[in-house]
Write a protein that holds these residues in place. Sequence first.
Motif, PDB file in Angstrom:
ATOM      1  N   GLY A   7       0.819  -1.207   0.000  1.00 42.88           N
ATOM      2  CA  GLY A   7       0.000   0.000   0.000  1.00 42.88           C
ATOM      3  C   GLY A   7       0.848   1.249   0.000  1.00 42.88           C
ATOM      4  O   GLY A   7       0.859   2.031  -0.949  1.00 42.88           O
ATOM      5  N   CYS A   8       1.598   1.443   1.055  1.00 49.90           N
ATOM      6  CA  CYS A   8       2.696   2.408   1.121  1.00 49.90           C
ATOM      7  C   CYS A   8       2.316   3.865   0.890  1.00 49.90           C
ATOM      8  O   CYS A   8       3.197   4.705   0.772  1.00 49.90           O
ATOM      9  N   ILE A   9       1.039   4.208   0.796  1.00 49.08           N
ATOM     10  CA  ILE A   9       0.724   5.620   0.600  1.00 49.08           C
ATOM     11  C   ILE A   9       0.650   6.354   1.931  1.00 49.08           C
ATOM     12  O   ILE A   9       0.576   7.587   1.957  1.00 49.08           O
ATOM     13  N   ILE A  10       0.680   5.617   3.040  1.00 43.09           N
ATOM     14  CA  ILE A  10       0.848   6.225   4.351  1.00 43.09           C
ATOM     15  C   ILE A  10       2.089   5.610   4.989  1.00 43.09           C
ATOM     16  O   ILE A  10       2.459   4.475   4.704  1.00 43.09           O
ATOM     17  N   ASP A  11       2.744   6.368   5.848  1.00 46.94           N
ATOM     18  CA  ASP A  11       3.980   5.914   6.464  1.00 46.94           C
ATOM     19  C   ASP A  11       3.689   5.214   7.785  1.00 46.94           C
ATOM     20  O   ASP A  11       2.811   5.628   8.549  1.00 46.94           O
TER      21      ASP A  11
ATOM     22  N   TYR B  76       0.567   2.520  -6.557  1.00 45.60           N
ATOM     23  CA  TYR B  76       1.500   3.393  -5.849  1.00 45.60           C
ATOM     24  C   TYR B  76       2.656   3.730  -6.793  1.00 45.60           C
ATOM     25  O   TYR B  76       3.252   2.844  -7.399  1.00 45.60           O
ATOM     26  N   TYR B  77       2.965   5.043  -6.950  1.00 44.56           N
ATOM     27  CA  TYR B  77       3.995   5.510  -7.881  1.00 44.56           C
ATOM     28  C   TYR B  77       5.142   6.157  -7.092  1.00 44.56           C
ATOM     29  O   TYR B  77       4.902   6.946  -6.162  1.00 44.56           O
TER      30      TYR B  77
ATOM     31  N   GLY C  48       2.097  13.594  -3.773  1.00 37.76           N
ATOM     32  CA  GLY C  48       2.583  14.056  -2.482  1.00 37.76           C
ATOM     33  C   GLY C  48       3.803  14.938  -2.570  1.00 37.76           C
ATOM     34  O   GLY C  48       4.501  14.982  -3.586  1.00 37.76           O
ATOM     35  N   VAL C  49       4.108  15.613  -1.461  1.00 34.66           N
ATOM     36  CA  VAL C  49       5.265  16.516  -1.426  1.00 34.66           C
ATOM     37  C   VAL C  49       6.576  15.743  -1.460  1.00 34.66           C
ATOM     38  O   VAL C  49       7.636  16.317  -1.735  1.00 34.66           O
ATOM     39  N   ASP C  50       6.526  14.445  -1.163  1.00 27.17           N
ATOM     40  CA  ASP C  50       7.743  13.637  -1.187  1.00 27.17           C
ATOM     41  C   ASP C  50       7.949  12.963  -2.540  1.00 27.17           C
ATOM     42  O   ASP C  50       8.690  11.989  -2.652  1.00 27.17           O
ATOM     43  N   ASN C  51       7.265  13.512  -3.562  1.00 30.59           N
ATOM     44  CA  ASN C  51       7.376  12.999  -4.930  1.00 30.59           C
ATOM     45  C   ASN C  51       6.896  11.557  -5.066  1.00 30.59           C
ATOM     46  O   ASN C  51       7.365  10.804  -5.922  1.00 30.59           O
ATOM     47  N   ARG C  52       5.980  11.186  -4.202  1.00 29.29           N
ATOM     48  CA  ARG C  52       5.264   9.938  -4.379  1.00 29.29           C
ATOM     49  C   ARG C  52       3.848  10.269  -4.838  1.00 29.29           C
ATOM     50  O   ARG C  52       3.350  11.378  -4.648  1.00 29.29           O
ATOM     51  N   ALA C  53       3.195   9.300  -5.433  1.00 28.05           N
ATOM     52  CA  ALA C  53       1.815   9.504  -5.872  1.00 28.05           C
ATOM     53  C   ALA C  53       1.066   8.180  -5.771  1.00 28.05           C
ATOM     54  O   ALA C  53       1.675   7.105  -5.655  1.00 28.05           O
ATOM     55  N   TYR C  54      -0.227   8.260  -5.806  1.00 25.99           N
ATOM     56  CA  TYR C  54      -1.036   7.040  -5.788  1.00 25.99           C
ATOM     57  C   TYR C  54      -2.390   7.339  -6.416  1.00 25.99           C
ATOM     58  O   TYR C  54      -2.797   8.496  -6.560  1.00 25.99           O
TER      59      TYR C  54
ATOM     60  N   ALA D 169      13.046  15.335 -14.746  1.00 25.40           N
ATOM     61  CA  ALA D 169      13.392  15.663 -16.136  1.00 25.40           C
ATOM     62  C   ALA D 169      12.265  15.290 -17.089  1.00 25.40           C
ATOM     63  O   ALA D 169      11.953  16.028 -18.028  1.00 25.40           O
ATOM     64  N   THR D 170      11.651  14.151 -16.828  1.00 22.29           N
ATOM     65  CA  THR D 170      10.575  13.696 -17.724  1.00 22.29           C
ATOM     66  C   THR D 170       9.185  14.015 -17.186  1.00 22.29           C
ATOM     67  O   THR D 170       8.198  13.987 -17.921  1.00 22.29           O
ATOM     68  N   GLY D 171       9.104  14.313 -15.890  1.00 24.70           N
ATOM     69  CA  GLY D 171       7.798  14.566 -15.277  1.00 24.70           C
ATOM     70  C   GLY D 171       6.995  13.303 -15.074  1.00 24.70           C
ATOM     71  O   GLY D 171       5.779  13.369 -14.856  1.00 24.70           O
ATOM     72  N   ASN D 172       7.685  12.141 -15.110  1.00 22.77           N
ATOM     73  CA  ASN D 172       7.003  10.866 -14.927  1.00 22.77           C
ATOM     74  C   ASN D 172       7.628  10.092 -13.767  1.00 22.77           C
ATOM     75  O   ASN D 172       8.712  10.433 -13.277  1.00 22.77           O
ATOM     76  N   PHE D 173       6.949   9.026 -13.368  1.00 27.60           N
ATOM     77  CA  PHE D 173       7.469   8.145 -12.336  1.00 27.60           C
ATOM     78  C   PHE D 173       8.148   6.949 -12.988  1.00 27.60           C
ATOM     79  O   PHE D 173       7.613   6.326 -13.906  1.00 27.60           O
ATOM     80  N   ASP D 174       9.347   6.614 -12.495  1.00 27.55           N
ATOM     81  CA  ASP D 174      10.089   5.491 -13.065  1.00 27.55           C
ATOM     82  C   ASP D 174       9.635   4.149 -12.493  1.00 27.55           C
ATOM     83  O   ASP D 174       9.892   3.097 -13.091  1.00 27.55           O
ATOM     84  N   SER D 175       8.976   4.175 -11.336  1.00 27.78           N
ATOM     85  CA  SER D 175       8.589   2.916 -10.689  1.00 27.78           C
ATOM     86  C   SER D 175       7.150   3.001 -10.196  1.00 27.78           C
ATOM     87  O   SER D 175       6.648   4.085  -9.865  1.00 27.78           O
ATOM     88  N   ARG D 176       6.512   1.856 -10.131  1.00 23.60           N
ATOM     89  CA  ARG D 176       5.171   1.779  -9.583  1.00 23.60           C
ATOM     90  C   ARG D 176       4.909   0.354  -9.106  1.00 23.60           C
ATOM     91  O   ARG D 176       5.562  -0.595  -9.553  1.00 23.60           O
ATOM     92  N   SER D 177       3.956   0.194  -8.217  1.00 21.03           N
ATOM     93  CA  SER D 177       3.586  -1.134  -7.735  1.00 21.03           C
ATOM     94  C   SER D 177       2.110  -1.122  -7.377  1.00 21.03           C
ATOM     95  O   SER D 177       1.555  -0.093  -6.975  1.00 21.03           O
TER      96      SER D 177
END
Length: 529
Positions: A195-199, A324-325, A265-271, A331-339
Amino acid sequence: MRHLFLFSAIILAASAQAQDTYDAYNFSTSDLNGTARYVGMGGALGALGGDLTVMGTNPAATAMYRKNDAAFTLSEVVGGNKGAFNHDRSRFSFDQAGVVVPFNMENPDTEGIQYINFGVNYRKNKNFLFNQNTNVDNLNLVYDYPDGNGYFTELSQTYQIAGLANSCVNYNSWGSLADLSAPMYDDDGNLTQNGCIIDMYDKNGDVFYHGVSAQDAYYQKATYGSNVQADINLSFNSSDRFFFGLSLGVYDISYDRESYYWEFGVDNRAYDIKSTYRTTAEGYDFKAGFIFRPIEDSPFRVGVTVHTPIWYRMTDSNYADGMYYYDYNEATGNFDSRSAMGQISNSEYDYNFRTPWKFGVSLGHTIGKKIAIGAEYEYTDLSTAKYSSIDGDDDYFFTQTNSFTQDMLKGQHTVKAGLEVKPLDWLSVRCGYNYVSSGFKDTAYRSLPYDGAYTETDFTNWKGINRFTGGVGFRFKGGYFDLAYQYQSQKGDFYAFDNYDEKDPIFTLKPTSISNNRSQFIATLGFRF
């Protein structure tokens, strides 16, 4: 946070908690719909009668008939918002079909029962068509304290989810949203859920969760389906002055909702979280109506109606998944990883629902055969809508939900006015206005049980509805053809999540203004014989 139901004494099954105040509102309200004449006059036919639709509002109105009447109605509903999830913003709709058959008692005088009339009518009570595409406003809040020191905060749905997750930890009963969103580890420290969208933090063996501030958020929603009703009607005409009627209503609901929430999110994560929700139901009610002419030689009429609650047997099911991204590439404005965060699916759950009572009064007057004027008022107290369990196992939960509904909803007022003018014997021109007040209190919000089945935190407090209608009617030998147009205007305050903090209400998510405007084009073909 105000959004939690903390049931410290009782742990409830998550599948039993798929109903709330906002669903109660949705299933207790209806549209202005029916024949083109009924809609064209704003629905203000409760005392005037002479229309098939009115047996579902004032059952006594069919007692005005002295000839057989049969009609059916088609319409096109066009939503004001862009279609979501590739759904069309317009829908073709079969709105009405019915017949009334009068039986003349052939009394030699004018006293006593003149006619006994029997009728059946199908009507689309509510069309659930709605599309929403919203960029969530007001996530960033800045407050300047009196001493000049500023405070900046960024709100997030994850704070509400973290609050739910912390309650789940305390009571060891995981609801769908928290279960989907929280990272979990086994005894060896291996991540078992992504899940990982909350710490998650561990302080001396005590686990607690915390959210992450957001920079941006987007919400998409589509609802569709309908609530249809069929009325079986019996009415009486006494002395052509007193009119009585009874109707049995049978209802069928098919309601689907899809939603999508994305947050960066401010930590450059997204979901994102995608949810689907489905309700089906069957129900019934009884309606009684009375119309009388207080002045014997005047066509002026007064109508009174009482509708019992609609007793529904309902079935719910829902499904959700999330992504979860991370590893944001500037540079690309995209996420390199997701799960994948996982999937949540709840099996069907049955329960009972009862809508409020409804009361109405109406006035009607005709001037010769050229002009008809109608006005109507209805009242229903939405706060009295009630849920109940099928077998009694979930009575405690439903008691809490019903109490919450009493606090969030209020009485709803409906005002209808209509005018019909016949410049020619074969031509009618109509106009109408219909207003429905808001059913929500100013402080209303959605409260999620920590172990509930919902994966949607959003809610909208809808304001009053303004409907403007007009139409024309053409009569021909043995029948009629009517056209009408309806424009509905409604605004609402949308909240993507509930972030109210009683200790510091300054830092509270402000609403985003949305609208539910739509047009409807209606056509009715009828025959009188």
